[in-house]
Design an enzyme around this catalytic site. Structure first.
Site, short mmCIF file in Angstrom:
data_model
loop_
_atom_site.label_atom_id
_atom_site.label_comp_id
_atom_site.label_asym_id
_atom_site.label_seq_id
_atom_site.Cartn_x
_atom_site.Cartn_y
_atom_site.Cartn_z
N SER A 118 0.80 -1.22 0.00
CA SER A 118 0.00 0.00 0.00
C SER A 118 0.83 1.27 0.00
CB SER A 118 -0.95 0.02 1.20
OG SER A 118 -0.23 -0.09 2.41
N ASP A 359 -3.12 6.64 11.16
CA ASP A 359 -2.28 6.16 10.06
C ASP A 359 -1.01 6.99 10.04
OD1 ASP A 359 -1.02 5.44 7.75
OD2 ASP A 359 -2.68 5.87 6.41
N HIS A 362 1.32 5.76 5.92
CA HIS A 362 1.15 6.35 4.60
C HIS A 362 1.34 7.87 4.69
CE1 HIS A 362 -1.17 2.52 4.57
NE2 HIS A 362 -0.53 2.39 3.43
#
Length: 386
Positions: A118, A359, A362
């Site tokens: 990802s 998160d 990312h």
């Protein structure tokens, strides 16, 4: 840092990449593609983040329709904008900002594939936004899980792909009573077919991996378990994440190097992208609330992230000594990204099912990750003119 987010991705649906996104800036930088000799020889990967008063935003949610909701930090409520007002300055030269037309001219008629998880997808999402300022691509293919994707830029006959893989090598999760266990078996002598069978006609391969290895793993070779990660078993040697990273990249780079139909291909290994959880991990209240970069003195070049980067670079150097008509280089982002604890979505990733989790893996779009494509273009330019 010793456990650096174990089991980080298994429960957190971080293979999400949906649509749309952020931001209120509109400042573009252009440059002369005819770089001076000093820049050709410069190490773009050593430097510092310096203030850029007017911001360095090359796109916004109105000029890039493909930013996924999970990276849409402003739309998801982020208020501070200072993290956009920094530019990467190499120590002995300047790194030109991304020029979408120049990039597309270099890759005209070519196929480029990003191989990874990802975070690799995050990289592609940044590239799509930058390139869409020149031409909006055609969405050619999307699998049922929205993991493997293909886009085409018709004016330049350029094809961009994401080939999704957790570990680069073949791996499977152990199931217990029909339920996921979070424990994986990896087979170091079998590269993951999801990407390896698709590389024959690819001109540029950008390969990366790492975050999925922070969980209990058993490493197999020649039908034997040769080591483990986080297994704590008396009869199996726990070699740690560093060893696992070395071995999966060795297998993947060997596969590319031995590809007879890949002659002339260029492989760029994107080095490890650090997370910045503080006061816990993703599932124990860890967060990333900083709003400005670290300086050089704040980063730790003895950290686990830097060790992983070193393993990757060593494997790249090893394969370069035996390369067969191919080119291998590092897209070395680790040092720059160690300094950017402020660039992650944090609480602003728009997940309706996992409220309260952050998160810190990312990167917001637009944001510091756009630097990776400045560096990518610099490497393509070097490949073209040297």
């Amino acid at each position: 840092m010793e456990k650096l987010v174990p089991l980080m991705f298994s429960c957190l649906g971080f293979s999400l990449f949906l649509l749309y996104s952020p931001n209120p800036f509109n400042h573009f930088h252009h440059h002369n593609p005819n770089l001076e000799e000093d820049n050709e020889k410069c190490d773009f990967f050593r430097g510092n983040w310096v203030p850029e008063v007017n911001g360095v935003i090359r796109y916004t949610n109105s000029s890039c329709a493909t930013i996924p909701e999970s990276k849409n930090c402003f739309r998801n409520g982020r208020q501070d904008t200072d993290f956009l007002n920094w530019r990467w300055k190499p120590d002995k030269c300047d790194l030109p900002s991304f020029d979408s037309r120049e990039f597309l001219d270099i890759v005209r008629g070519k196929i480029m594939a990003f191989v990874g998880d990802s975070v690799a997808r995050n990289h592609v999402e940044s590239l799509l936004c930058l390139l869409s300022q020149e031409e909006v691509p055609i969405d050619v293919y999307k699998d049922a899980q929205d993991r493997n994707r293909i886009w085409h830029f018709p004016s330049y006959d350029f094809t961009l792909k994401i080939l999704w893989t957790k570990f680069l090598v073949s791996g499977e999760e152990r199931m217990i009573n029909g339920s996921s266990s979070g424990v994986f078996d990896l087979y170091l002598d079998k590269v993951d077919n999801s990407w390896s069978r698709a590389i024959n006609n690819i001109d540029y391969i950008i390969i990366s991996a790492g975050h999925w290895l922070f969980r209990p793993i058993y490493l197999h070779k020649d039908r034997k378990v040769i080591a483990c990660v986080y297994c704590n078993e008396p009869n199996i040697t726990d070699r740690g994440v560093n060893f696992a990273v070395r071995m999966i990249f060795r297998a993947a780079l060997n596969r590319i190097n031995s590809c007879k139909k890949c002659k002339g291909s260029v492989t760029l290994l994107r080095t490890f992208s650090p997370s910045h959880f503080e006061d816990g991990f993703w599932n124990t209240g860890g967060s990333c609330n900083r709003t400005s970069p670290f300086g050089k003195s704040k980063i730790d070049l003895t950290s686990r992230e830097w060790e992983l980067r070193t393993m990757q670079v060593e494997e790249l150097e090893r394969v370069n000594k035996i390369q067969r008509g191919k080119k291998f280089e590092a897209l070395d982002v680790t040092r720059a990204m160690l300094m950017r604890p402020d660039g992650h979505p944090g609480a602003y990733w728009g997940n309706k099912w996992m409220k309260g989790y952050n998160d810190c893996v990312h990167w917001c779009l637009p944001g510091p990750i756009d630097l990776w494509n400045d560096m990518l273009l610099a490497l393509l330019r070097k490949r073209l003119f040297t």
